[in-house]
Scaffold this active site. Structure first.
Site, PDB file in Angstrom:
ATOM      1  N   MET B  33       0.718  -1.143   0.145  1.00 37.87           N
ATOM      2  CA  MET B  33       0.002  -0.145  -0.062  1.00 37.87           C
ATOM      3  C   MET B  33       0.833   1.394  -0.145  1.00 37.87           C
ATOM      4  SD  MET B  33      -3.614  -1.009   1.812  1.00 37.87           S
ATOM      5  CE  MET B  33      -3.151  -0.565   3.486  1.00 37.87           C
ATOM      6  N   LEU B  36       6.789   3.078   1.659  1.00 40.72           N
ATOM      7  CA  LEU B  36       7.672   1.800   1.580  1.00 40.72           C
ATOM      8  C   LEU B  36       8.643   2.059   2.756  1.00 40.72           C
ATOM      9  CD1 LEU B  36       8.021   1.154  -1.939  1.00 40.72           C
ATOM     10  CD2 LEU B  36       6.564   0.180  -0.447  1.00 40.72           C
ATOM     11  N   HIS B  40       9.185  -3.543   3.510  1.00 44.16           N
ATOM     12  CA  HIS B  40       9.037  -3.828   2.281  1.00 44.16           C
ATOM     13  C   HIS B  40      10.235  -4.166   1.346  1.00 44.16           C
ATOM     14  CE1 HIS B  40       5.577  -0.763   3.264  1.00 44.16           C
ATOM     15  NE2 HIS B  40       5.115  -1.991   2.883  1.00 44.16           N
ATOM     16  N   LYS B 178       4.653 -10.177   9.285  1.00 38.63           N
ATOM     17  CA  LYS B 178       4.233  -9.472  10.318  1.00 38.63           C
ATOM     18  C   LYS B 178       2.621  -9.440  10.335  1.00 38.63           C
ATOM     19  CE  LYS B 178       3.858  -4.707  10.506  1.00 38.63           C
ATOM     20  NZ  LYS B 178       2.508  -4.544  10.736  1.00 38.63           N
ATOM     21  N   SER B 215       4.216   0.958   8.166  1.00 36.56           N
ATOM     22  CA  SER B 215       3.811   2.360   7.599  1.00 36.56           C
ATOM     23  C   SER B 215       3.289   3.247   8.614  1.00 36.56           C
ATOM     24  CB  SER B 215       3.031   2.419   6.389  1.00 36.56           C
ATOM     25  OG  SER B 215       3.614   1.294   5.473  1.00 36.56           O
TER      26      SER B 215
END
Lengths: 308, 308
Positions: B33, B36, B40, B178, B215
C-alpha cells in the site's frame, strides 16, 4: 473426428493450456457436469466460433448442492459423453476426480462448526469433511430466484468456476443462458475479480416439444414431461402478451404461474427482472427476462425468456 | 540502478507480465500500500531470490478499511516510493488509480442496501458507492484476531489480492509475516481457489529499537513509540519463558498482556495459535505463533513471534 485428450490432473491441464496459449492459440472452456445433451453441444459449437481450441470440463460439483438436493442421483454417462465430445471435435476434456482440498491433520473436517455463533451454510462438500474454506460470493446477484431455494448454489458455482478458470486459464468461457442467473453471477464475478476471461452466454436449446434441454429431464416420467411443457408455453404466452402491450409485470407473472399451476406444476418462483443486474421491474420499460423455476414431481426445472 | 516501468492500467500490466512469462521469465509480485520502509525492501530482496522479474504494486485498498478506520490518514509518498524501488532494482511498478468497478446506470451505488433483511458488512468501498459486489471469504481463517476488530479486513485483502493475481499473473507473491493472519488467509485462498502462485511469507523486519516496521509507525509520537517497544519486549519474554518450560498458553498470554498494559498500551488481542491453521492452543505442543494487536494512542500496531 479426432479423439480429445482426456486430462484428470490440474497441473497437466494447466500446462496443456498454457503451452498452447504461449504459442498464440486461443482457448475456450465449456464447463459442464456431464451427461451431455444437445444444449451442451450447442455451447461447444458457440465456443468453436470463438477460439482455436476447445476444452470441455466434466465435474459434478458437490459444493453447489445442498445435502437435501439431488447430488447422489445426478445423472452420469462418461463414456457416452466422451463419444459425443469426440464427434463434436473437442480438443481436450478435463475430468478431475476431485477439485477440492481434503481436510489435513490439523483441520477439523468440513467447516460446519459454528464460527463465532454464526450459522455455517453447508453444501455436500462440507458434508464429506472437506478442508476447503474459501468461497466467492457475488453478494447481490446470488440472492433471490434460485438463490432463495438453493442457498449454497451460486456460492458453489462461482467458486468452482473460479477454480476452473485458474486451472484451465481459458480466453473464453461459454455458459448456457438457461441458467440465466448463474450466467449473470459469473459475468459479475469475472468483472469484479479481473479474470481475463470473456464470458459468453449461449441461447437456450429446446427439445422438439419446446422443453428446455436439461440433464435433469431424464428423471421426468412421460406424464410429467407433458406437464412440464407448460413452462415454455407460459413464457411464450407472457412474451406475446407483453408484445401486445401488457407491461404490468405482476399481471404477466400471474399469467405464467396460472399456466404452469393449471398443468400440474408447483411454482418455485416466477420473476421478471432487468437483464443485466437482475433487479425486479414492475413495468416493462427496458430489456427484461422472465425467469421460472417449477417442480414436476421430484424434478425441479428452470427456464427463461428474454424480452428485448 | 535502472528506473522501473510504471504501469497504471490493468491491461497493460497483464500484457507486460504475460509476454515475459511466455519468454520463460518468472515473475514475483510484492503487493504493497506504498509508503515503503525497510520491511517492504526486505520483501523485495526475498522476491529477487525467487524470480527473474520483480513487480511491486502500490494501491491503498479501500475495501479492507472500515469507514471508522484510518483510510483517509494512511500515509503516502509516491515519489519517495519510486526512488526506493529504483534503488531496489524493481522491474515494474503497478500503480492503478482505481481497481474496483464503479456503479453503472442500473446499479444502486454501493451494496449497502440490506439484502433479504441481512445486515450488509460495509467497507470504505461500499461507502463511495462502488458497483463491486464479489467478495472472497476465507471463512474460518478470516475470523478471530484481526478479523474480530476489523470485520471487513480479510474479505478486502483476499479480494484485492485475487484481483492483483488475475491482473499481474505472477509466479510468486511475497507477503510480510508481520501480518501473520493475512499471510495465512492468502495461502489458504491460493490453495482453495487453485491460483498458480507460490505464496512466500517473509520474516518481520524490526527497527534498531526492536519495533516491527510498519507504515503506521510514522503516526507514533516519540513517547508512544517508546511505549510501543513493550510489544516486542513482551513477545521475547514470552518466548523465553516458553523455552524455559512454561507451556501454558494462558500464562504466556497474561505475561504478554501485562507487559504491554504496564507500558501504557491498550490490548486488542493476544493469542497463541498453531502456525498453519491458526487454531488456538492451550498447551504448547506444536509450532505456534504469539500474535498481538495493541493500541498506543490512536495507532493500532500488530506484531507476532513464532515459537517452533
Amino acid at each position: 473426428m479426432s479423439v480429445p485428450e482426456v486430462l484428470r490432473d490440474k497441473d497437466l491441464m494447466r500446462s496443456w493450456s498454457r503451452s498452447r496459449r504461449c504459442n498464440g492459440q486461443t482457448i475456450a472452456l465449456v464447463p459442464t457436469m456431464g451427461f451431455l445433451h444437445e444444449g451442451h453441444l450447442s455451447l461447444i459449437r458457440t465456443a468453436k466460433s470463438l477460439a482455436d481450441l476447445i476444452i470441455v470440463s466434466i465435474y459434478v460439483n458437490p459444493s453447489q448442492f445442498s445435502p437435501s438436493e439431488d447430488l447422489s442421483t445426478y445423472p452420469s454417462d462418461i463414456s457416452g459423453d466422451l463419444r459425443k465430445l469426440s464427434a463434436a471435435g473437442v480438443n481436450a476434456v478435463f475430468c478431475p476426480a476431485e477439485l477440492y482440498h481434503s481436510a489435513s491433520g490439523n483441520e477439523l473436517g468440513g467447516h460446519r462448526e459454528a464460527i463465532n455463533g454464526e450459522r455455517v451454510v453447508a453444501s455436500c462438500l462440507e458434508d464429506v469433511g472437506s478442508g476447503h474454506e474459501t468461497w466467492i460470493r457475488v453478494e447481490r446477484l446470488e440472492k433471490g430466484m434460485c438463490g432463495t431455494s438453493r442457498p449454497v448454489f451460486f456460492r458453489g458455482v462461482a467458486t468452482v468456476v473460479a477454480k476452473l478458470f485458474n486451472i484451465v486459464e481459458p480466453d473464453v468461457a461459454v455458459f448456457g443462458k438457461k441458467d440465466y442467473q448463474q450466467w449473470r453471477v459469473i459475468c459479475r464475478m469475472v468483472r469484479d475479480l479481473d479474470f481475463d476471461v470473456k464470458v459468453i452466454g449461449s441461447d437456450i436449446i429446446r427439445d422438439f416439444d419446446g422443453l428446455a434441454m436439461s440433464s435433469r429431464n431424464v428423471h421426468l416420467s412421460p406424464t410429467q414431461r407433458e406437464k412440464a411443457l407448460s413452462i415454455n408455453r407460459s413464457l411464450s404466452k407472457a412474451k406475446l402478451a407483453a408484445e401486445k402491450g401488457q407491461k404490468n409485470c405482476q399481471d404477466l407473472k400471474d399469467l405464467v404461474k396460472q399456466t404452469i399451476s393449471e398443468a400440474g406444476g408447483k411454482i418455485d418462483y416466477v420473476e421478471i427482472m432487468e437483464q443485466q443486474g437482475l433487479r425486479p421491474v414492475e413495468e416493462i420499460s427496458c430489456p427484461v427476462v422472465i425467469c421460472v423455476a417449477a417442480w414436476f414431481g421430484n424434478v425441479r426445472l428452470i427456464d427463461n425468456l428474454e424480452i428485448d
